[in-house]
Design an enzyme around this catalytic site. Structure first.
Site, PDB file in Angstrom:
ATOM      1  NE  ARG A 146      -3.748  -2.522   1.739  1.00 15.64           N
ATOM      2  CZ  ARG A 146      -3.333  -3.670   2.259  1.00 15.64           C
ATOM      3  NH1 ARG A 146      -2.298  -3.712   3.063  1.00 15.64           N
ATOM      4  NH2 ARG A 146      -3.960  -4.792   1.976  1.00 15.64           N
ATOM      5  N   GLY A 177      -3.483 -12.550   9.718  1.00 13.19           N
ATOM      6  CA  GLY A 177      -4.651 -12.898  10.525  1.00 13.19           C
ATOM      7  C   GLY A 177      -5.316 -14.205  10.126  1.00 13.19           C
ATOM      8  CD  GLU A 178      -7.451 -13.862   7.163  1.00 14.01           C
ATOM      9  OE1 GLU A 178      -6.652 -13.000   6.768  1.00 14.01           O
ATOM     10  OE2 GLU A 178      -8.360 -13.625   7.977  1.00 14.01           O
ATOM     11  CD1 TRP A 230      -4.564  -6.967   8.464  1.00  6.62           C
ATOM     12  CD2 TRP A 230      -4.874  -5.833   6.578  1.00  6.62           C
ATOM     13  NE1 TRP A 230      -5.910  -6.971   8.195  1.00  6.62           N
ATOM     14  CE2 TRP A 230      -6.130  -6.285   7.034  1.00  6.62           C
ATOM     15  CE3 TRP A 230      -4.829  -5.098   5.385  1.00  6.62           C
ATOM     16  CZ2 TRP A 230      -7.327  -6.029   6.361  1.00  6.62           C
ATOM     17  CZ3 TRP A 230      -6.022  -4.840   4.711  1.00  6.62           C
ATOM     18  CH2 TRP A 230      -7.248  -5.301   5.202  1.00  6.62           C
ATOM     19  CG  ASP A 286     -12.136 -12.187   7.814  1.00  2.00           C
ATOM     20  OD1 ASP A 286     -11.222 -11.811   8.577  1.00  2.00           O
ATOM     21  OD2 ASP A 286     -12.006 -12.228   6.583  1.00  2.00           O
ATOM     22  CG  ASP A 345      -9.549  -8.099   9.153  1.00  2.00           C
ATOM     23  OD1 ASP A 345     -10.262  -9.051   8.854  1.00  2.00           O
ATOM     24  OD2 ASP A 345      -8.313  -8.176   9.270  1.00  2.00           O
ATOM     25  NE  ARG A 355     -12.922  -7.207   6.474  1.00  2.76           N
ATOM     26  CZ  ARG A 355     -11.858  -7.969   6.162  1.00  2.76           C
ATOM     27  NH1 ARG A 355     -10.725  -7.405   5.782  1.00  2.76           N
ATOM     28  NH2 ARG A 355     -11.925  -9.284   6.232  1.00  2.76           N
TER      29      ARG A 355
END
Lengths: 136, 582
Positions: B133, B194-195, B243, B303, B305, B330
């Site tokens: 990013r 995170g996964e 992240w 999930d 985040d 999210r």
């Protein structure tokens, strides 16, 4: 639905994966011309990888498929999902067994498919393949 | 301070005459980024992440004449998500795989590129593509996070690495995709994973030496505050990855950082709130000590985040100016928090038909979870859950116009199905996926994407622009009342901030998954955007790929500048030798 070809027939029917693999520089590959290969064994088949199995010892083995499913979930699923996502639907793969395995082992250059050697044992990869081959 | 300004002026002046010069710059300059309307020195332009530009040359009345000035290939078919930075006439951009490129920001002449090398197994720990990013800049250095979890400092002048620090062992599932954030003399970084059952942390390095300054875990160890929200050893693989980039309030001396989903996704295997996952934490940037936390989604099982960095804004509420932090989540809500202490002020839904919760407590913001929509580790599918795990608003940053009090928020209206595995199928192994669930996104209508304008103080939605595919690009707004963003069909477009009418659009050749910026050089205002399908959107649809950087200005390139951007070509040795004598 079993969509992967059995390895027992020998030669390659699809040139693309070979080109990809040649691009890896990892393997010396089938040199058989398309069309004439159906009943001929490949002339050359040397990998710098020592295979434990020449074909999938787990095809149709329910326990192995169950464990292949678990492995698929913790490795392949995040990209390939159940029927394709960022990576293609593996059940629709036309790769022959060992070519499928080679892609898993070394990855596919120019794509996001990484090399799984060192992360999965050959045995685990065959189990994943057994799961992919199994009817769902 | 005064001296610094003089120095900056001298630098800019030199750059105008000749090739761009690379000048020293200090962290004080970054604090004063708002006054420097011409450059874009921080990920969110300013530490408050407003992505609002005071530049006025491009306006609703002339935006129709916006034309490309230069473009650059980023050399890959993977997704690009970066925000370019512009300083002293040079633009610093990252493409996929954390490749860094520096260009003359006037004409696109490439000054240097730097590409990290990776192990062929690296992709086994990248959940969401080889994205990055953007960079951070300070003094003579450019900082970038690599996918294999390294922080590398490059020389601004030639892109040569000065030092690098291994943040973590990527083989354990730790990667890095965010833009680092400079705060004072430190580089602040976050991690992804995170996964993969990582335990998230925010870390600071000394910007000059690269020496580690502090590490603060988002998930507490036993005995630390919040550890009672984790049963047994679950904290060890508890997630809460970091992240994305953060925000910084120099007056309050607080650093704000969003945290990700807990691991694994099955919430019934870690009963409790699971602090500080799916949260916003405020840290002392000097010590890393957590001053407060606000958890958007306690015991998250979807999930959701909370990584998208907050926008810091002072907002008039009930006749009082409140120092607020805004975040579009999210989980489907737009949050307004008091950024001095993390107190919940209010929230509004960004999408329709949210069903994982029946609503948030008006005092605390705590969701009242609809337990029927909570997937358990029982192999049973739960659907349709709204919003789907992609959000609401995923990672892409919104923009906020502080002069009108309006936020421009990219959102998506869709749903998902989640099927939790049975406990015997969920096993943590370092470097392997530790999700514990199958997921599938679902469509809920003809269109998915919605760019929305929200009057924050008056809690009023003003307009929306619908898009057939999900929106995954960041937003830029300007003082003249323009809003820039892009869609997955390749269009980079400008809308009128007041009405939402699209006034201009341009086909960039691939889906847009990055965030636009604007800057001014030699009296000309430019707008820049990266285009390139990849990352999460590439899970759901196919389209033309290829990372490209596009730069626009009114009426395009002045004729006297045409051709100025040609770069030095490195001829391949022996490939073009002169015709030999016969």
């Amino acid at each position: 639905m079993i969509v992967l070809d059995s390895a027992s027939g020998g030669g390659a029917t699809w040139a693309w994966p070979q080109r990809v693999l040649i691009a890896f520089g990892c393997f010396v590959l089938f040199t058989v011309e398309a069309g004439a290969q159906a009943h001929q064994p490949p002339k050359v088949e040397q990998d710098d990888y020592l295979w434990q199995h020449e074909s999938n010892p787990y095809s149709g083995d329910a326990d192995a498929i169950a464990s292949g499913r678990r492995l698929y979930r913790s490795t392949c699923y995040i990209c390939h999902l159940d029927s394709g996502g960022r990576g293609p639907d593996l059940r629709k793969s036309k790769l022959k067994e060992k070519d499928f395995m080679r892609v898993v082992i070394s990855g596919r250059k120019g794509t996001q498919m990484p090399a799984w050697k060192g992360k999965l044992s050959e045995d685990e990869m065959w189990k994943i393949l057994a799961f992919v081959q199994a009817p769902r | 301070m005064k001296l610094l300004h003089v120095f900056a002026l001298v630098c800019t002046g030199l750059g105008a005459v000749n090739a761009p010069s690379v000048c020293a710059q200090s962290s004080q300059e970054l604090v004063g980024a708002n006054a420097n309307s011409k450059e874009w020195m921080v990920y969110g332009r300013t530490y408050d992440n407003q992505r609002f530009s005071p530049l006025t040359q491009i306006s609703p009345s002339n935006v129709a004449t916006l034309r490309p000035v230069w473009a650059a290939s980023l050399g890959s078919l993977d997704g690009v998500e970066a925000t370019p930075l512009v300083k002293d006439g040079v633009m610093y951009v990252t493409g996929a795989y954390s490749h860094v490129h520096a260009y003359d920001a006037r004409n696109g002449r490439r000054l240097w590129s730097w590409a990290p090398e990776y192990a062929p197994e690296l992709g086994t720990v990248l959940c969401c593509g080889p994205v990055n990013r953007g960079v951070a800049i300070l003094d003579e250095l450019v900082y970038v996070l690599t996918l294999d979890a390294r922080l590398v400092a490059l020389k601004k002048v030639d892109g040569k690495p000065v030092w690098e620090q291994v943040i973590d062992d990527w083989k354990n599932g730790v990667s890095a995709t965010g833009a680092p954030l400079i705060v004072k003399n430190k580089v602040i970084v976050g991690i992804a994973g995170g996964e993969y059952g990582v335990r998230g942390y925010v870390r600071a390095y000394d910007a000059k030496s690269g020496k580690q300054a502090w590490t603060t875990y988002t998930v507490p160890a036993p005995g630390e505050p919040g550890s009672d929200t984790w049963p047994g050893d679950t904290w060890k693989t508890g997630g809460g990855a970091t992240w994305q980039s953060g925000a910084f309030d120099p007056q309050l001396n607080l650093l704000y950082w969003g945290t990700g989903n807990p691991g694994p996704w099955n919430s019934d295997l870690r009963k409790g709130d699971n602090k500080w996952t799916a949260s916003l934490i405020a840290l002392d940037p000097d010590s890393g000590v957590i001053k407060w936390g606000f958890q958007y989604t306690p015991n998250d099982g979807w999930d959701y985040d909370g990584n998208n960095a907050p926008v810091l804004a002072d907002i008039k509420l009930g006749g009082k100016v409140v120092k607020a932090a805004l975040q579009s989540n999210r989980n489907g809500f737009f949050y307004v928090l008091d950024r001095t202490d993390g107190k919940f002020l209010f929230a509004v839904p960004t999408v329709e038909n949210i069903n994982w919760t029946s609503g948030l407590d008006t005092k605390t913001g705590r969701p009242n979870v609809n337990e029927a929509m909570r997937p358990l580790a029982d192999g049973k599918p739960v659907l349709p859950i709204i919003p789907g795990l992609e959000g609401g608003t995923n990672w892409f940053p919104m923009s906020y116009n502080p002069e009108t009090g309006v936020a421009f928020v990219p959102t998506n209206q869709w749903a998902m199905a989640l099927t939790g595995y049975k406990p015997e199928d969920i096993k943590y192994e370092p470097g392997k996926v530790y999700m514990g669930m199958d997921y599938k996104m679902h469509r809920t209508g003809e269109t998915i994407g919605r760019l929305k304008a929200f009057d924050v103080a008056n809690r009023k939605w003003l307009w929306e622009i619908k898009s057939p595919l999900p929106l995954f690009a960041g937003v830029l707004s300007t003082r003249t009342g323009l809003v820039f963003t892009g869609d997955q069909q390749g269009f980079f477009f400008a809308a009128e901030a007041r009405s939402g009418n699209v006034l201009w659009k341009f086909q960039t050749g691939s889906g847009i998954n990055a965030s636009p910026i604007t800057y001014e050089l030699d009296g000309k205002q430019y707008v820049a955007i990266l285009s390139g399908l990849g990352g999460d959107p590439s899970f759901y649809f196919k389209g033309p790929k290829g990372g490209t950087l596009w730069v626009f200005a009114l009426n395009g390139l002045a004729p006297d500048k045409a051709g100025a951007g040609s770069w030095k070509v490195d001829e391949i040795d022996g490939a073009l030798t002169p015709v030999p004598n016969q």
